[in-house]
Design a protein around this motif. Sequence first.
Motif, PDB file in Angstrom:
ATOM      1  N   ARG A   1      11.508   3.049   5.830  1.00 27.78           N
ATOM      2  CA  ARG A   1      11.976   4.055   6.607  1.00 27.78           C
ATOM      3  C   ARG A   1      11.451   5.465   5.953  1.00 27.78           C
ATOM      4  O   ARG A   1      11.230   6.330   6.580  1.00 27.78           O
ATOM      5  N   ALA A   2      11.387   5.539   4.678  1.00 25.81           N
ATOM      6  CA  ALA A   2      11.034   6.339   3.795  1.00 25.81           C
ATOM      7  C   ALA A   2       9.463   6.726   4.227  1.00 25.81           C
ATOM      8  O   ALA A   2       8.892   7.987   4.227  1.00 25.81           O
ATOM      9  N   GLU A   3       8.677   5.915   4.538  1.00 25.06           N
ATOM     10  CA  GLU A   3       7.088   5.711   5.059  1.00 25.06           C
ATOM     11  C   GLU A   3       7.010   5.975   6.447  1.00 25.06           C
ATOM     12  O   GLU A   3       6.005   6.227   7.152  1.00 25.06           O
ATOM     13  N   GLY A   4       8.015   5.941   7.182  1.00 23.82           N
ATOM     14  CA  GLY A   4       8.140   6.372   8.582  1.00 23.82           C
ATOM     15  C   GLY A   4       7.563   4.913   9.476  1.00 23.82           C
ATOM     16  O   GLY A   4       6.922   4.960  10.528  1.00 23.82           O
ATOM     17  N   ARG A   5       7.875   3.889   8.784  1.00 24.97           N
ATOM     18  CA  ARG A   5       7.370   2.563   9.446  1.00 24.97           C
ATOM     19  C   ARG A   5       8.435   1.889  10.066  1.00 24.97           C
ATOM     20  O   ARG A   5       9.490   1.920   9.891  1.00 24.97           O
TER      21      ARG A   5
ATOM     22  N   ALA B   1      13.586  15.687  -4.916  1.00 20.86           N
ATOM     23  CA  ALA B   1      13.238  14.662  -5.871  1.00 20.86           C
ATOM     24  C   ALA B   1      12.668  13.454  -5.024  1.00 20.86           C
ATOM     25  O   ALA B   1      12.320  12.389  -5.479  1.00 20.86           O
ATOM     26  N   ALA B   2      12.792  13.656  -3.713  1.00 22.00           N
ATOM     27  CA  ALA B   2      12.396  12.406  -2.825  1.00 22.00           C
ATOM     28  C   ALA B   2      11.155  11.885  -3.154  1.00 22.00           C
ATOM     29  O   ALA B   2      10.947  10.336  -3.276  1.00 22.00           O
ATOM     30  N   PRO B   3       9.958  12.444  -3.264  1.00 24.59           N
ATOM     31  CA  PRO B   3       8.581  11.624  -3.697  1.00 24.59           C
ATOM     32  C   PRO B   3       8.749  10.969  -5.027  1.00 24.59           C
ATOM     33  O   PRO B   3       8.351   9.748  -4.961  1.00 24.59           O
ATOM     34  N   GLU B   4       9.294  11.311  -5.997  1.00 22.94           N
ATOM     35  CA  GLU B   4       9.630  10.609  -7.254  1.00 22.94           C
ATOM     36  C   GLU B   4      10.538   9.459  -7.044  1.00 22.94           C
ATOM     37  O   GLU B   4      10.414   8.480  -7.662  1.00 22.94           O
ATOM     38  N   LEU B   5      11.678   9.469  -6.242  1.00 26.49           N
ATOM     39  CA  LEU B   5      12.407   8.648  -5.860  1.00 26.49           C
ATOM     40  C   LEU B   5      11.790   7.536  -5.087  1.00 26.49           C
ATOM     41  O   LEU B   5      12.135   6.182  -5.580  1.00 26.49           O
ATOM     42  N   LEU B   6      10.799   7.682  -4.049  1.00 33.60           N
ATOM     43  CA  LEU B   6      10.101   6.908  -3.426  1.00 33.60           C
ATOM     44  C   LEU B   6       9.217   6.119  -4.257  1.00 33.60           C
ATOM     45  O   LEU B   6       9.289   4.976  -4.636  1.00 33.60           O
ATOM     46  N   ASP B   7       8.627   6.946  -5.528  1.00 38.60           N
ATOM     47  CA  ASP B   7       7.647   6.002  -6.418  1.00 38.60           C
ATOM     48  C   ASP B   7       8.512   5.265  -7.237  1.00 38.60           C
ATOM     49  O   ASP B   7       8.036   4.168  -7.590  1.00 38.60           O
TER      50      ASP B   7
ATOM     51  N   ASP C   1      15.652 -10.827  -4.523  1.00 46.23           N
ATOM     52  CA  ASP C   1      15.332 -10.430  -3.323  1.00 46.23           C
ATOM     53  C   ASP C   1      15.131  -9.007  -3.172  1.00 46.23           C
ATOM     54  O   ASP C   1      15.953  -8.347  -3.292  1.00 46.23           O
ATOM     55  N   VAL C   2      13.976  -8.577  -2.239  1.00 45.75           N
ATOM     56  CA  VAL C   2      13.824  -7.122  -2.193  1.00 45.75           C
ATOM     57  C   VAL C   2      13.850  -6.670  -0.861  1.00 45.75           C
ATOM     58  O   VAL C   2      13.117  -5.599  -0.269  1.00 45.75           O
ATOM     59  N   VAL C   3      14.164  -7.471  -0.097  1.00 43.25           N
ATOM     60  CA  VAL C   3      14.469  -7.271   1.518  1.00 43.25           C
ATOM     61  C   VAL C   3      14.771  -5.414   1.873  1.00 43.25           C
ATOM     62  O   VAL C   3      14.057  -4.940   2.450  1.00 43.25           O
ATOM     63  N   TYR C   4      16.082  -5.431   1.315  1.00 40.16           N
ATOM     64  CA  TYR C   4      16.615  -3.869   1.417  1.00 40.16           C
ATOM     65  C   TYR C   4      15.661  -3.129   0.857  1.00 40.16           C
ATOM     66  O   TYR C   4      15.627  -2.035   1.553  1.00 40.16           O
ATOM     67  N   ILE C   5      15.047  -3.206  -0.296  1.00 40.99           N
ATOM     68  CA  ILE C   5      14.312  -2.254  -0.759  1.00 40.99           C
ATOM     69  C   ILE C   5      13.250  -2.139   0.173  1.00 40.99           C
ATOM     70  O   ILE C   5      12.679  -0.892   0.407  1.00 40.99           O
ATOM     71  N   ASP C   6      12.582  -3.119   0.646  1.00 36.07           N
ATOM     72  CA  ASP C   6      11.439  -3.036   1.735  1.00 36.07           C
ATOM     73  C   ASP C   6      11.826  -2.185   2.885  1.00 36.07           C
ATOM     74  O   ASP C   6      11.176  -1.324   3.401  1.00 36.07           O
ATOM     75  N   GLU C   7      13.012  -2.516   3.105  1.00 25.05           N
ATOM     76  CA  GLU C   7      13.710  -1.582   4.591  1.00 25.05           C
ATOM     77  C   GLU C   7      13.600  -0.178   4.219  1.00 25.05           C
ATOM     78  O   GLU C   7      13.238   0.797   5.027  1.00 25.05           O
ATOM     79  N   VAL C   8      14.312   0.256   3.161  1.00 24.27           N
ATOM     80  CA  VAL C   8      14.567   1.474   2.283  1.00 24.27           C
ATOM     81  C   VAL C   8      13.047   2.399   2.332  1.00 24.27           C
ATOM     82  O   VAL C   8      12.778   3.441   3.091  1.00 24.27           O
ATOM     83  N   ILE C   9      12.131   1.546   1.851  1.00 21.56           N
ATOM     84  CA  ILE C   9      10.646   2.121   1.711  1.00 21.56           C
ATOM     85  C   ILE C   9      10.088   2.313   2.901  1.00 21.56           C
ATOM     86  O   ILE C   9       9.452   3.225   3.264  1.00 21.56           O
TER      87      ILE C   9
ATOM     88  N   ALA D   1       0.719  -1.123   0.291  1.00 22.29           N
ATOM     89  CA  ALA D   1       0.139   0.171   0.012  1.00 22.29           C
ATOM     90  C   ALA D   1       0.956   1.176   0.009  1.00 22.29           C
ATOM     91  O   ALA D   1       1.781   1.144   0.631  1.00 22.29           O
ATOM     92  N   GLU D   2       0.529   2.425  -0.649  1.00 17.49           N
ATOM     93  CA  GLU D   2       1.310   3.557  -0.806  1.00 17.49           C
ATOM     94  C   GLU D   2       0.894   4.350   0.336  1.00 17.49           C
ATOM     95  O   GLU D   2      -0.265   4.473   0.563  1.00 17.49           O
ATOM     96  N   ASP D   3       2.012   4.843   1.102  1.00 18.81           N
ATOM     97  CA  ASP D   3       1.633   5.696   2.316  1.00 18.81           C
ATOM     98  C   ASP D   3       1.703   7.194   1.881  1.00 18.81           C
ATOM     99  O   ASP D   3       2.410   7.486   0.717  1.00 18.81           O
ATOM    100  N   THR D   4       0.672   7.878   2.106  1.00 19.31           N
ATOM    101  CA  THR D   4       0.552   9.327   1.910  1.00 19.31           C
ATOM    102  C   THR D   4       0.708  10.271   2.979  1.00 19.31           C
ATOM    103  O   THR D   4       0.198  11.431   2.810  1.00 19.31           O
ATOM    104  N   ARG D   5       1.425  10.105   3.932  1.00 16.85           N
ATOM    105  CA  ARG D   5       1.733  10.877   4.995  1.00 16.85           C
ATOM    106  C   ARG D   5       2.622  11.993   4.660  1.00 16.85           C
ATOM    107  O   ARG D   5       2.463  12.958   5.238  1.00 16.85           O
ATOM    108  N   HIS D   6       3.264  11.978   3.558  1.00 16.91           N
ATOM    109  CA  HIS D   6       4.210  12.950   3.413  1.00 16.91           C
ATOM    110  C   HIS D   6       3.198  13.909   2.113  1.00 16.91           C
ATOM    111  O   HIS D   6       2.397  13.419   1.593  1.00 16.91           O
ATOM    112  N   THR D   7       3.757  15.044   1.918  1.00 20.57           N
ATOM    113  CA  THR D   7       3.147  15.833   0.968  1.00 20.57           C
ATOM    114  C   THR D   7       3.431  15.173  -0.397  1.00 20.57           C
ATOM    115  O   THR D   7       4.556  14.993  -0.867  1.00 20.57           O
ATOM    116  N   ARG D   8       2.272  15.029  -1.069  1.00 22.60           N
ATOM    117  CA  ARG D   8       2.338  14.392  -2.346  1.00 22.60           C
ATOM    118  C   ARG D   8       3.126  15.250  -3.514  1.00 22.60           C
ATOM    119  O   ARG D   8       3.291  16.317  -3.479  1.00 22.60           O
ATOM    120  N   GLY D   9       3.886  14.576  -4.162  1.00 24.32           N
ATOM    121  CA  GLY D   9       4.886  15.319  -5.217  1.00 24.32           C
ATOM    122  C   GLY D   9       3.965  15.564  -6.491  1.00 24.32           C
ATOM    123  O   GLY D   9       2.798  15.303  -6.666  1.00 24.32           O
TER     124      GLY D   9
END
Length: 95
Positions: free
Chosen positions: A91-95, A60-66, A81-89, A2-10
Amino acid sequence: MAEDTRHTRGPWRLGYEDGSGSGPDFYTITARNRPVVLGGDGFGLPHGVRQAADARLIAAAPELLDCLREARQHLEQDRIDVVYIDEVIARAEGR
């Protein structure tokens, strides 16, 4: 995922204000003409964005996250393996 939308949309846009002699030069980052981040040389803005390179990365942060979310979907389909990607996402989403 699910896409997190707590940040200001780009998209976020980078701007520069030269101060025109009435204040310090500073970088602005806006979304839909509303400020997201204001920064400067620290004079009056002690927590400001001082470097153009930092301001560009923040803008560029919102576009980088997308982009990372989309890349993750493609890699997962290829059984990479996408574990590292999941960890970075996360952190970006505040989880």
